[in-house]
Motif scaffolding. Structure first.
Motif, PDB file in Angstrom:
ATOM      1  N   ALA A   1       0.807   2.530  11.672  1.00 23.34           N
ATOM      2  CA  ALA A   1       1.774   2.137  11.486  1.00 23.34           C
ATOM      3  C   ALA A   1       2.788   3.101  10.626  1.00 23.34           C
ATOM      4  O   ALA A   1       2.077   4.149   9.874  1.00 23.34           O
ATOM      5  CB  ALA A   1       2.061   1.050  10.631  1.00 23.34           C
ATOM      6  N   VAL A   2       4.112   3.165  10.452  1.00 25.97           N
ATOM      7  CA  VAL A   2       4.879   3.829   9.343  1.00 25.97           C
ATOM      8  C   VAL A   2       5.634   3.000   8.366  1.00 25.97           C
ATOM      9  O   VAL A   2       6.198   1.675   9.012  1.00 25.97           O
ATOM     10  CB  VAL A   2       5.866   4.930  10.064  1.00 25.97           C
ATOM     11  CG1 VAL A   2       6.564   3.889  11.000  1.00 25.97           C
ATOM     12  CG2 VAL A   2       6.508   5.672   9.371  1.00 25.97           C
ATOM     13  N   VAL A   3       5.502   3.194   7.322  1.00 26.75           N
ATOM     14  CA  VAL A   3       6.483   2.547   6.168  1.00 26.75           C
ATOM     15  C   VAL A   3       7.542   3.267   5.709  1.00 26.75           C
ATOM     16  O   VAL A   3       7.421   4.238   5.201  1.00 26.75           O
ATOM     17  CB  VAL A   3       5.393   1.982   4.958  1.00 26.75           C
ATOM     18  CG1 VAL A   3       6.361   1.129   4.033  1.00 26.75           C
ATOM     19  CG2 VAL A   3       4.333   1.190   5.541  1.00 26.75           C
ATOM     20  N   ARG A   4       8.876   2.877   6.011  1.00 28.75           N
ATOM     21  CA  ARG A   4      10.057   3.459   5.835  1.00 28.75           C
ATOM     22  C   ARG A   4      10.638   2.773   4.270  1.00 28.75           C
ATOM     23  O   ARG A   4      10.470   1.368   4.045  1.00 28.75           O
ATOM     24  CB  ARG A   4      11.171   3.304   6.715  1.00 28.75           C
ATOM     25  CG  ARG A   4      10.730   3.783   7.866  1.00 28.75           C
ATOM     26  CD  ARG A   4      11.823   3.563   8.939  1.00 28.75           C
ATOM     27  NE  ARG A   4      11.410   4.384  10.323  1.00 28.75           N
ATOM     28  CZ  ARG A   4      10.831   3.755  11.373  1.00 28.75           C
ATOM     29  NH1 ARG A   4      10.555   2.571  11.199  1.00 28.75           N
ATOM     30  NH2 ARG A   4      10.525   4.453  12.310  1.00 28.75           N
ATOM     31  N   LEU A   5      10.629   3.582   3.550  1.00 28.25           N
ATOM     32  CA  LEU A   5      10.974   3.289   1.850  1.00 28.25           C
ATOM     33  C   LEU A   5      12.161   3.879   1.603  1.00 28.25           C
ATOM     34  O   LEU A   5      12.924   5.094   2.042  1.00 28.25           O
ATOM     35  CB  LEU A   5      10.042   3.867   0.932  1.00 28.25           C
ATOM     36  CG  LEU A   5       8.536   3.421   1.242  1.00 28.25           C
ATOM     37  CD1 LEU A   5       7.874   4.684   1.875  1.00 28.25           C
ATOM     38  CD2 LEU A   5       7.970   3.141  -0.107  1.00 28.25           C
TER      39      LEU A   5
ATOM     40  N   LEU B   1       0.688  -1.232   0.112  1.00 27.92           N
ATOM     41  CA  LEU B   1      -0.068  -0.074  -0.134  1.00 27.92           C
ATOM     42  C   LEU B   1       0.836   1.428   0.108  1.00 27.92           C
ATOM     43  O   LEU B   1       0.881   2.245  -0.802  1.00 27.92           O
ATOM     44  CB  LEU B   1      -0.982   0.116   1.447  1.00 27.92           C
ATOM     45  CG  LEU B   1      -1.809   1.059   1.496  1.00 27.92           C
ATOM     46  CD1 LEU B   1      -2.880   1.224   0.271  1.00 27.92           C
ATOM     47  CD2 LEU B   1      -2.577   1.187   2.791  1.00 27.92           C
ATOM     48  N   ALA B   2       1.960   1.264   0.484  1.00 26.23           N
ATOM     49  CA  ALA B   2       2.583   2.486   0.920  1.00 26.23           C
ATOM     50  C   ALA B   2       3.487   2.738  -0.510  1.00 26.23           C
ATOM     51  O   ALA B   2       3.778   4.008  -0.779  1.00 26.23           O
ATOM     52  CB  ALA B   2       3.634   2.246   2.198  1.00 26.23           C
ATOM     53  N   THR B   3       3.800   1.499  -1.068  1.00 26.40           N
ATOM     54  CA  THR B   3       4.474   1.811  -2.421  1.00 26.40           C
ATOM     55  C   THR B   3       3.608   2.303  -3.415  1.00 26.40           C
ATOM     56  O   THR B   3       3.947   3.323  -4.154  1.00 26.40           O
ATOM     57  CB  THR B   3       4.924   0.344  -2.953  1.00 26.40           C
ATOM     58  OG1 THR B   3       5.888  -0.288  -2.027  1.00 26.40           O
ATOM     59  CG2 THR B   3       5.735   0.346  -4.349  1.00 26.40           C
ATOM     60  N   ARG B   4       2.301   1.985  -3.506  1.00 27.74           N
ATOM     61  CA  ARG B   4       1.357   2.728  -4.503  1.00 27.74           C
ATOM     62  C   ARG B   4       1.334   4.159  -4.057  1.00 27.74           C
ATOM     63  O   ARG B   4       1.270   5.014  -5.069  1.00 27.74           O
ATOM     64  CB  ARG B   4       0.044   2.150  -4.424  1.00 27.74           C
ATOM     65  CG  ARG B   4       0.267   0.499  -5.000  1.00 27.74           C
ATOM     66  CD  ARG B   4      -1.051   0.016  -5.348  1.00 27.74           C
ATOM     67  NE  ARG B   4      -2.178   0.300  -4.483  1.00 27.74           N
ATOM     68  CZ  ARG B   4      -2.434  -0.801  -3.368  1.00 27.74           C
ATOM     69  NH1 ARG B   4      -1.642  -1.855  -3.273  1.00 27.74           N
ATOM     70  NH2 ARG B   4      -3.458  -0.586  -2.563  1.00 27.74           N
ATOM     71  N   VAL B   5       1.145   4.470  -2.837  1.00 27.36           N
ATOM     72  CA  VAL B   5       0.916   5.637  -2.474  1.00 27.36           C
ATOM     73  C   VAL B   5       2.252   6.585  -2.647  1.00 27.36           C
ATOM     74  O   VAL B   5       1.921   7.786  -3.089  1.00 27.36           O
ATOM     75  CB  VAL B   5       0.756   5.983  -0.833  1.00 27.36           C
ATOM     76  CG1 VAL B   5       0.805   7.270  -0.283  1.00 27.36           C
ATOM     77  CG2 VAL B   5      -0.826   5.179  -0.581  1.00 27.36           C
TER      78      VAL B   5
ATOM     79  N   TRP C   1      -6.656   0.292   5.962  1.00 27.98           N
ATOM     80  CA  TRP C   1      -5.610   1.107   6.000  1.00 27.98           C
ATOM     81  C   TRP C   1      -5.399   1.966   5.023  1.00 27.98           C
ATOM     82  O   TRP C   1      -5.619   1.674   3.855  1.00 27.98           O
ATOM     83  CB  TRP C   1      -4.313   0.019   6.231  1.00 27.98           C
ATOM     84  CG  TRP C   1      -4.121  -0.727   7.091  1.00 27.98           C
ATOM     85  CD1 TRP C   1      -4.509  -2.131   7.363  1.00 27.98           C
ATOM     86  CD2 TRP C   1      -3.318  -0.619   8.279  1.00 27.98           C
ATOM     87  NE1 TRP C   1      -4.083  -2.832   8.512  1.00 27.98           N
ATOM     88  CE2 TRP C   1      -3.255  -1.536   9.063  1.00 27.98           C
ATOM     89  CE3 TRP C   1      -2.811   0.426   8.915  1.00 27.98           C
ATOM     90  CZ2 TRP C   1      -2.973  -1.617  10.569  1.00 27.98           C
ATOM     91  CZ3 TRP C   1      -2.394   0.649  10.278  1.00 27.98           C
ATOM     92  CH2 TRP C   1      -2.271  -0.438  10.999  1.00 27.98           C
ATOM     93  N   ASP C   2      -5.483   3.510   5.672  1.00 24.41           N
ATOM     94  CA  ASP C   2      -5.365   4.360   4.806  1.00 24.41           C
ATOM     95  C   ASP C   2      -4.188   5.345   5.019  1.00 24.41           C
ATOM     96  O   ASP C   2      -3.770   5.402   6.307  1.00 24.41           O
ATOM     97  CB  ASP C   2      -6.430   5.323   4.875  1.00 24.41           C
ATOM     98  CG  ASP C   2      -7.596   4.667   4.303  1.00 24.41           C
ATOM     99  OD1 ASP C   2      -7.900   4.059   3.491  1.00 24.41           O
ATOM    100  OD2 ASP C   2      -8.792   4.691   5.094  1.00 24.41           O
TER     101      ASP C   2
END
Length: 224
Positions: free
Chosen positions: A188-192, A138-142, A220-221
């Motif tokens: 949650a937090v996604v680190r990229l 999800l975070a990758t698409r965002v 999840w949003d």
């Protein structure tokens, strides 16, 4: 005219002859015995079959069993001379990323797995594997929508401005991890770590970013 002796005269003469014969015999016996003692007796050869030799009282050890001939050994292989040239090496283990935390720039997609390993070691995982994979996707698409402008309409509350003046090109997320925010199960937090080229086509990898997410009604949003 011959005169015959009287009978008693014959008897007397006979007795004298016997006495003389006995005396002569007695005189002759010691001499014979001395001669017999001086002369060694010669054994008379016997025609009988010689007796078998007597066995010794000590038992003779049994004959050792016949040893089996050793099996033919395979001839040792002679060492083949090594071919001249550089020695062959086993595939070396890939070195860890540089101390700065990001592998050397320019590795391309082949170095993404090293970056992922580095991120996985930064903090211990605290989310179920399925949840972590979902949040990373999800975070990758965002983030792709954030940098390129494509797909912003999917999250209108997050992207209030759908226009993007200077979008990035060739955007690729190299690695990402998802962790709880301050231990909260609904945040949650996604680190990229991502790569892309800006408006001046200055491609760069190893860029850092993060996307915050929240759980609302089991969905999840992204949030700012």
């Amino acid at each position: 005219m011959t005169t015959r002796p009287a009978p008693y005269t014959r008897l007397l003469l006979t007795g004298l002859l016997l006495v003389l014969a006995g005396a002569v015999t007695l005189l002759a016996r010691p001499q014979d015995r001395s001669q017999d003692a001086a002369t060694p007796a010669v054994p008379t050869p016997s025609l009988a079959t010689p007796a078998e030799p007597r066995t010794s009282a000590v038992p003779t050890p049994p004959a050792s069993p016949p040893t089996t001939a050793p099996a033919a050994q395979t001839p040792a292989r002679t060492a083949q001379p090594r071919a001249e040239g550089p020695p062959s090496h086993e595939p070396a283990v890939e070195p860890d990323p540089v101390p700065s935390g990001i592998p050397v720039s320019g590795d391309g997609p082949g170095g993404d797995h090293a970056i992922q390993r580095l991120l996985d070691r930064t903090t211990p995982a605290d989310l179920p594997p399925d949840t972590q994979r979902h949040l990373v996707a999800l975070a990758t698409r965002v983030w792709i929508a954030e940098t390129t402008g494509r797909g912003r309409a999917t999250w209108p509350k997050y992207f209030t401005d759908t226009s993007l003046r200077a979008p990035y090109h060739y955007v690729r997320v190299q690695a990402a991890i998802a962790r709880r925010t301050d231990g909260h199960d609904d945040q949650a937090v996604v680190r990229l770590v991502w790569a892309g080229a800006g408006a001046a086509d200055d491609f760069q990898d190893g860029r850092l970013a993060q996307v915050r997410l929240t759980l609302h009604r089991n969905v999840w949003d992204p949030i700012r």
